[in-house]
Design a protein around this motif. Structure first.
Motif, PDB file in Angstrom:
ATOM      1  N   ASP A 114      10.686  62.841  34.786  1.00  0.00           N
ATOM      2  CA  ASP A 114      10.447  61.384  35.569  1.00  0.00           C
ATOM      3  C   ASP A 114      11.559  60.856  35.831  1.00  0.00           C
ATOM      4  OD1 ASP A 114       9.573  59.109  36.916  1.00  0.00           O
ATOM      5  OD2 ASP A 114       8.897  58.214  35.481  1.00  0.00           O
ATOM      6  N   GLY A 115      12.407  61.352  36.994  1.00  0.00           N
ATOM      7  CA  GLY A 115      13.724  60.987  37.151  1.00  0.00           C
ATOM      8  C   GLY A 115      14.659  61.547  36.248  1.00  0.00           C
ATOM      9  N   ASP A 116      15.404  60.284  35.550  1.00  0.00           N
ATOM     10  CA  ASP A 116      16.356  60.899  34.435  1.00  0.00           C
ATOM     11  C   ASP A 116      15.907  60.807  33.136  1.00  0.00           C
ATOM     12  OD1 ASP A 116      18.472  61.420  36.225  1.00  0.00           O
ATOM     13  OD2 ASP A 116      19.297  59.328  36.125  1.00  0.00           O
ATOM     14  N   ARG A 117      14.748  60.352  33.094  1.00  0.00           N
ATOM     15  CA  ARG A 117      13.793  60.160  31.614  1.00  0.00           C
ATOM     16  C   ARG A 117      12.960  61.246  31.602  1.00  0.00           C
ATOM     17  NH1 ARG A 117      12.578  54.632  28.871  1.00  0.00           N
ATOM     18  NH2 ARG A 117      14.616  53.618  28.987  1.00  0.00           N
ATOM     19  N   TRP A 118      13.265  62.150  30.579  1.00  0.00           N
ATOM     20  CA  TRP A 118      12.270  63.333  30.387  1.00  0.00           C
ATOM     21  C   TRP A 118      11.490  63.173  29.140  1.00  0.00           C
ATOM     22  CZ3 TRP A 118      16.002  68.167  31.443  1.00  0.00           C
ATOM     23  CH2 TRP A 118      16.302  68.066  32.681  1.00  0.00           C
ATOM     24  N   ARG A 119      10.245  62.722  29.217  1.00  0.00           N
ATOM     25  CA  ARG A 119       9.424  62.396  28.001  1.00  0.00           C
ATOM     26  C   ARG A 119       8.725  63.679  27.479  1.00  0.00           C
ATOM     27  NH1 ARG A 119       4.429  59.884  26.989  1.00  0.00           N
ATOM     28  NH2 ARG A 119       3.803  60.139  29.084  1.00  0.00           N
ATOM     29  N   GLY A 120       8.713  63.370  26.075  1.00  0.00           N
ATOM     30  CA  GLY A 120       7.982  64.687  25.406  1.00  0.00           C
ATOM     31  C   GLY A 120       8.085  64.437  24.077  1.00  0.00           C
ATOM     32  N   SER A 121       6.891  64.750  23.157  1.00  0.00           N
ATOM     33  CA  SER A 121       7.146  64.971  21.695  1.00  0.00           C
ATOM     34  C   SER A 121       8.194  65.796  21.224  1.00  0.00           C
ATOM     35  CB  SER A 121       5.726  65.610  21.114  1.00  0.00           C
ATOM     36  OG  SER A 121       4.718  64.805  21.653  1.00  0.00           O
ATOM     37  N   GLY A 122       9.082  64.984  20.497  1.00  0.00           N
ATOM     38  CA  GLY A 122      10.334  65.815  20.040  1.00  0.00           C
ATOM     39  C   GLY A 122      11.495  66.084  20.866  1.00  0.00           C
ATOM     40  N   ALA A 123      11.411  65.318  21.902  1.00  0.00           N
ATOM     41  CA  ALA A 123      12.373  65.660  22.975  1.00  0.00           C
ATOM     42  C   ALA A 123      13.739  65.387  22.634  1.00  0.00           C
ATOM     43  CB  ALA A 123      12.048  65.049  24.428  1.00  0.00           C
ATOM     44  N   VAL A 124      13.704  64.275  21.841  1.00  0.00           N
ATOM     45  CA  VAL A 124      15.086  63.575  21.376  1.00  0.00           C
ATOM     46  C   VAL A 124      15.405  63.852  20.003  1.00  0.00           C
ATOM     47  CG1 VAL A 124      14.613  61.115  20.889  1.00  0.00           C
ATOM     48  CG2 VAL A 124      16.959  61.615  21.771  1.00  0.00           C
ATOM     49  N   ASP A 125      14.229  64.120  19.089  1.00  0.00           N
ATOM     50  CA  ASP A 125      14.304  64.395  17.649  1.00  0.00           C
ATOM     51  C   ASP A 125      13.465  65.270  17.325  1.00  0.00           C
ATOM     52  OD1 ASP A 125      14.973  64.027  15.115  1.00  0.00           O
ATOM     53  OD2 ASP A 125      13.438  62.212  14.431  1.00  0.00           O
ATOM     54  N   MET A 126      14.048  66.707  17.379  1.00  0.00           N
ATOM     55  CA  MET A 126      15.403  66.886  17.904  1.00  0.00           C
ATOM     56  C   MET A 126      15.554  67.902  18.760  1.00  0.00           C
ATOM     57  SD  MET A 126      17.590  67.964  14.696  1.00  0.00           S
ATOM     58  CE  MET A 126      19.350  68.350  15.810  1.00  0.00           C
ATOM     59  N   LYS A 127      14.476  68.308  19.578  1.00  0.00           N
ATOM     60  CA  LYS A 127      14.435  69.811  20.354  1.00  0.00           C
ATOM     61  C   LYS A 127      15.535  69.589  21.460  1.00  0.00           C
ATOM     62  CE  LYS A 127       9.880  70.948  19.007  1.00  0.00           C
ATOM     63  NZ  LYS A 127       8.501  71.404  19.314  1.00  0.00           N
ATOM     64  N   GLY A 128      15.758  68.459  21.834  1.00  0.00           N
ATOM     65  CA  GLY A 128      16.874  68.496  22.884  1.00  0.00           C
ATOM     66  C   GLY A 128      18.374  68.833  22.246  1.00  0.00           C
ATOM     67  N   GLY A 129      18.432  68.291  21.114  1.00  0.00           N
ATOM     68  CA  GLY A 129      19.655  68.827  20.228  1.00  0.00           C
ATOM     69  C   GLY A 129      19.644  70.560  19.935  1.00  0.00           C
ATOM     70  N   VAL A 130      18.418  70.833  19.699  1.00  0.00           N
ATOM     71  CA  VAL A 130      18.407  72.382  19.316  1.00  0.00           C
ATOM     72  C   VAL A 130      18.706  73.157  20.688  1.00  0.00           C
ATOM     73  CG1 VAL A 130      16.513  74.276  19.002  1.00  0.00           C
ATOM     74  CG2 VAL A 130      16.584  72.185  17.353  1.00  0.00           C
ATOM     75  N   ALA A 131      18.246  72.543  21.671  1.00  0.00           N
ATOM     76  CA  ALA A 131      18.557  73.291  22.995  1.00  0.00           C
ATOM     77  C   ALA A 131      20.180  73.396  23.166  1.00  0.00           C
ATOM     78  CB  ALA A 131      17.870  72.509  24.285  1.00  0.00           C
ATOM     79  N   LEU A 132      20.856  72.243  22.769  1.00  0.00           N
ATOM     80  CA  LEU A 132      22.232  71.972  23.076  1.00  0.00           C
ATOM     81  C   LEU A 132      22.807  73.068  22.206  1.00  0.00           C
ATOM     82  CD1 LEU A 132      23.255  68.409  23.864  1.00  0.00           C
ATOM     83  CD2 LEU A 132      22.817  70.351  25.542  1.00  0.00           C
TER      84      LEU A 132
END
Length: 384
Positions: A100-118
């Motif tokens: 949704d624009g710059d906000r990507w919402r989802g379970s574990g997105a920031v804690d911490m699957k976004g970190g795993v992806a990086l």
């Protein structure tokens, strides 16, 4: 040494965004097997082809094995990239990624699957520049969100030069890129009450009310809350369970208390201060979870300064109250830096989100740190 070009950075960010979406699509509550194995399999496809894959036993029983990848290089640095694949969200409440624009919402997105992806994108970048490291390890555990046992993966990394952990990133109030170099110790106190049941209408005074006993303990614990004191102690009663039938004096119950402090020694002081009986019920406190604090400010100061020079903007060490596996590694790897994941918010809640533009920003920070660590290692030691 130099960071990625704009074109290369965009490619890395695109890859990380795709990995993030695929990981968030998989529900992985702590202790769940099938989804965890799917997430592990997905991560393996994004690791360098020649990575030596291991599945060491998880620190927690009845969990899937953790994922460890080792990549050999030609440089001097030994570097660990650390993350976790589990979430606190039950299958029934899981939300796949919604952009949704710059906000990507989802379970574990920031804690911490976004970190795993990086972390996976960083590993891929480094695998193309093996002169930067002697050994690169990528460790993704599957029980970080609710682990009661000691962390099992310290000894293999005791000789490493640095550990980079990819929990959620942040900025300072002035807008500078921040990484986490200080965390409080974290403890979970379970308090049981054993009383005596009685009919609430015909003979209430024959009972020993476990609920009232635990309420008194909760108040006694909360009175010790002193986040601005010398130990920065926070004591938060977080869950109370007691009673069954509405017309029976509760004979038993359980109270959970979350504690944070500069040192885990403060937890013993809380336990000692609690009553051992109340309202005729016996009180039994037990520390079921204790994680160490982390303070790598001094050890990381030079690396952060050099990484800021390479990046072209400051990287500031910050403190955070939440627990992380970086706290365990900091006990054996002096240069431990956390908070390298993307920025976002509402972790553990239905509104959890990643701020999409931060994927590229935090990737640049992580790569600059890798280069600074490689420089420091090569100045101390010959190549592998």
């Amino acid at each position: 040494m130099s960071g990625p070009s704009q074109h290369q950075l965009e490619a890395l960010v695109g890859e990380a965004a795709g990995t993030l979406e695929a990981l968030v699509a998989i529900s992985t509550p702590s202790g769940e097997m099938a989804g965890t194995e799917r997430a592990v399999a997905l991560c393996r496809t994004h690791l360098p082809q020649d990575a030596a894959i291991e599945r060491p036993p998880c620190s927690s029983p009845a969990h899937a094995p953790d994922l460890l990848a080792r990549i050999s290089g030609r440089g001097s640095a030994r570097l660990l990239l650390l993350g976790h694949l589990d979430t606190v969200v039950a299958h029934s409440e899981h939300v796949a990624l919604q952009r949704d624009g710059d906000r990507w919402r989802g379970s574990g997105a920031v804690d911490m699957k976004g970190g795993v992806a990086l972390a996976l994108s960083v590993a891929g970048w480094l695998a193309e520049r093996r002169e930067l490291f002697c050994e690169l390890a990528v460790l993704f555990v599957v029980d970080e969100e609710w682990r009661l046992q000691p962390f099992a993966h310290l000894e293999p990394f005791a000789s490493f030069d640095a550990c980079l952990c990819f929990e959620a990133g942040e900025r300072t109030p002035a807008g500078e890129e921040a990484v986490v170099v200080e965390r409080k110790a974290a403890g979970t106190l379970q308090v049981s009450a054993r009383g005596r049941a009685a009919h609430a209408g015909s003979n209430p005074d024959a009972g020993a009310n476990a609920l009232l006993a635990l309420a008194e303990v909760a108040q006694a614990a909360a009175a010790l809350h002193d986040p601005h004191g010398a130990q920065q102690l926070s004591v938060v009663p977080s869950r109370l369970q007691s009673g069954g039938a509405i017309n029976v004096v509760p004979a038993s119950g359980e109270l959970m208390i979350d504690m944070r402090a500069r040192s885990s020694a403060a937890f013993a002081q809380v336990i000692e201060a609690l009553p051992r009986s109340s309202h005729g019920a016996r009180i039994e406190p037990e520390l079921i979870r204790s994680w160490p604090g982390m303070d790598s400010r001094e050890a990381t100061a030079g690396v952060l300064a050099r990484a800021g020079e390479l990046l072209g903007r400051p990287i500031v060490g910050a403190a955070r109250g939440g627990a992380s596996d970086a706290s365990h590694l900091a006990g054996v790897v002096a240069v431990t830096v956390d908070g390298l994941g993307p920025r976002g918010g509402h972790a553990h809640a239905p509104e959890e989100f990643v701020y999409a533009p931060s994927l590229g920003e935090r990737l640049e920070v992580a790569l600059a740190l890798c280069e600074a660590i490689a420089e420091a290692a090569s100045a101390r030691e010959p190549s592998c």
